[in-house]
Design a protein around this motif. Structure first.
Motif, PDB file in Angstrom:
ATOM      1  N   HIS A 145      -3.631   3.513  -0.888  1.00  0.00           N
ATOM      2  CA  HIS A 145      -3.359   2.073  -0.814  1.00  0.00           C
ATOM      3  C   HIS A 145      -2.198   1.695  -1.746  1.00  0.00           C
ATOM      4  O   HIS A 145      -1.302   0.948  -1.355  1.00  0.00           O
ATOM      5  N   SER A 146      -2.205   2.219  -2.977  1.00  0.00           N
ATOM      6  CA  SER A 146      -1.122   1.928  -3.925  1.00  0.00           C
ATOM      7  C   SER A 146       0.202   2.489  -3.417  1.00  0.00           C
ATOM      8  O   SER A 146       1.255   1.848  -3.520  1.00  0.00           O
ATOM      9  N   LEU A 147       0.152   3.688  -2.866  1.00  0.00           N
ATOM     10  CA  LEU A 147       1.365   4.301  -2.323  1.00  0.00           C
ATOM     11  C   LEU A 147       1.904   3.474  -1.159  1.00  0.00           C
ATOM     12  O   LEU A 147       3.109   3.247  -1.056  1.00  0.00           O
ATOM     13  N   ALA A 148       1.026   2.984  -0.319  1.00  0.00           N
ATOM     14  CA  ALA A 148       1.448   2.148   0.820  1.00  0.00           C
ATOM     15  C   ALA A 148       2.090   0.854   0.322  1.00  0.00           C
ATOM     16  O   ALA A 148       3.101   0.395   0.879  1.00  0.00           O
ATOM     17  N   GLN A 149       1.507   0.273  -0.732  1.00  0.00           N
ATOM     18  CA  GLN A 149       2.086  -0.944  -1.306  1.00  0.00           C
ATOM     19  C   GLN A 149       3.497  -0.697  -1.825  1.00  0.00           C
ATOM     20  O   GLN A 149       4.409  -1.491  -1.595  1.00  0.00           O
ATOM     21  N   LEU A 150       3.668   0.423  -2.547  1.00  0.00           N
ATOM     22  CA  LEU A 150       4.997   0.745  -3.082  1.00  0.00           C
ATOM     23  C   LEU A 150       6.001   0.983  -1.958  1.00  0.00           C
ATOM     24  O   LEU A 150       7.153   0.567  -2.045  1.00  0.00           O
ATOM     25  N   ARG A 151       5.561   1.645  -0.891  1.00  0.00           N
ATOM     26  CA  ARG A 151       6.463   1.865   0.246  1.00  0.00           C
ATOM     27  C   ARG A 151       6.860   0.531   0.890  1.00  0.00           C
ATOM     28  O   ARG A 151       8.010   0.331   1.260  1.00  0.00           O
ATOM     29  N   LEU A 152       5.893  -0.363   1.016  1.00  0.00           N
ATOM     30  CA  LEU A 152       6.203  -1.683   1.576  1.00  0.00           C
ATOM     31  C   LEU A 152       7.185  -2.444   0.682  1.00  0.00           C
ATOM     32  O   LEU A 152       8.123  -3.080   1.163  1.00  0.00           O
ATOM     33  N   LEU A 153       6.937  -2.362  -0.626  1.00  0.00           N
ATOM     34  CA  LEU A 153       7.820  -3.048  -1.559  1.00  0.00           C
ATOM     35  C   LEU A 153       9.235  -2.481  -1.520  1.00  0.00           C
ATOM     36  O   LEU A 153      10.212  -3.222  -1.498  1.00  0.00           O
ATOM     37  N   SER A 154       9.344  -1.168  -1.510  1.00  0.00           N
ATOM     38  CA  SER A 154      10.692  -0.574  -1.466  1.00  0.00           C
ATOM     39  C   SER A 154      11.366  -0.891  -0.140  1.00  0.00           C
ATOM     40  O   SER A 154      12.576  -1.160  -0.101  1.00  0.00           O
ATOM     41  N   GLY A 155      10.609  -0.898   0.948  1.00  0.00           N
ATOM     42  CA  GLY A 155      11.176  -1.284   2.241  1.00  0.00           C
ATOM     43  C   GLY A 155      11.652  -2.728   2.229  1.00  0.00           C
ATOM     44  O   GLY A 155      12.726  -3.052   2.754  1.00  0.00           O
TER      45      GLY A 155
END
Length: 191
Positions: A145-155
């Motif tokens: 979940h944290s990794l997905a959040q970071l990917r969304l943020l970087s995107g």
């Protein structure tokens, strides 16, 4: 006190020239046998006359790369503007219509700023959780979940950068079109 007398037009011009060289008001008053107030009035009257008759007394200087200067010369030639100074003068005269604040751009940037603040808050929360875990000596939980959040943020940050770039390119294109219109308008008008 100096006696009252009328200055000739030639004396008035000489006062202006001498003052431009740095001669003081007092020295000019003594030299021309008038009051300092007369010197002030003479200089102010000449300044007003030059402004009213549109005598050009100010210079603008700009440093450009050879490529920028070549591009500017091409634009001037394309619009039939006779010289660089005439082109710069035309742009300055038309600047009121070209360099107006862009309300649309301001609104877009305001919404971008709000979105970027949200991203910043999310990154801050993630960093806070990781620091709290490290301070307690616990291995920080960093799951999918944290990794997905970071990917969304970087995107989002990358998309944001692309949107700001597109917005600025549209604005530059709009200003360029306005400047071209202004140059064309002035080059067609009699001087």
């Amino acid at each position: 006190m100096a006696s009252r007398r009328r200055l000739t037009p030639a004396e008035r011009q000489e006062i202006v020239r001498e003052r431009c060289k740095g001669v003081t008001h007092k020295a000019l008053a003594e030299r021309f046998r008038v009051s300092e107030r007369t010197i002030y009035y003479t200089l102010r009257t000449e300044k007003d006359r030059r402004r009213d008759t549109r005598i050009r007394t100010k210079q603008v200087s700009v440093t450009l790369t050879p490529e920028e200067l070549h591009s500017f010369d091409e634009v001037l030639a394309r619009h039939g503007v006779s010289s660089r100074s005439a082109g710069v003068r035309l742009l300055i005269q038309s600047a009121n219509g070209v360099f107006q604040p862009d309300q649309h751009l301001a609104e877009e940037l305001k919404s971008f700023r709000a979105a970027l603040n949200r991203v910043g808050n999310n990154v801050t929360q993630i960093a806070k959780r990781l620091n709290e875990a490290r301070a307690k000596g616990i291995a920080p939980f960093f799951g999918d979940h944290s990794l997905a959040q970071l990917r969304l943020l970087s995107g989002f940050v990358l998309d944001f950068a692309d949107q700001v770039d597109a917005l600025s390119r549209r604005r530059v294109s709009h200003v360029t079109l306005e400047a071209h219109k202004a140059l064309k308008e002035f080059s067609d008008a009699p001087e």
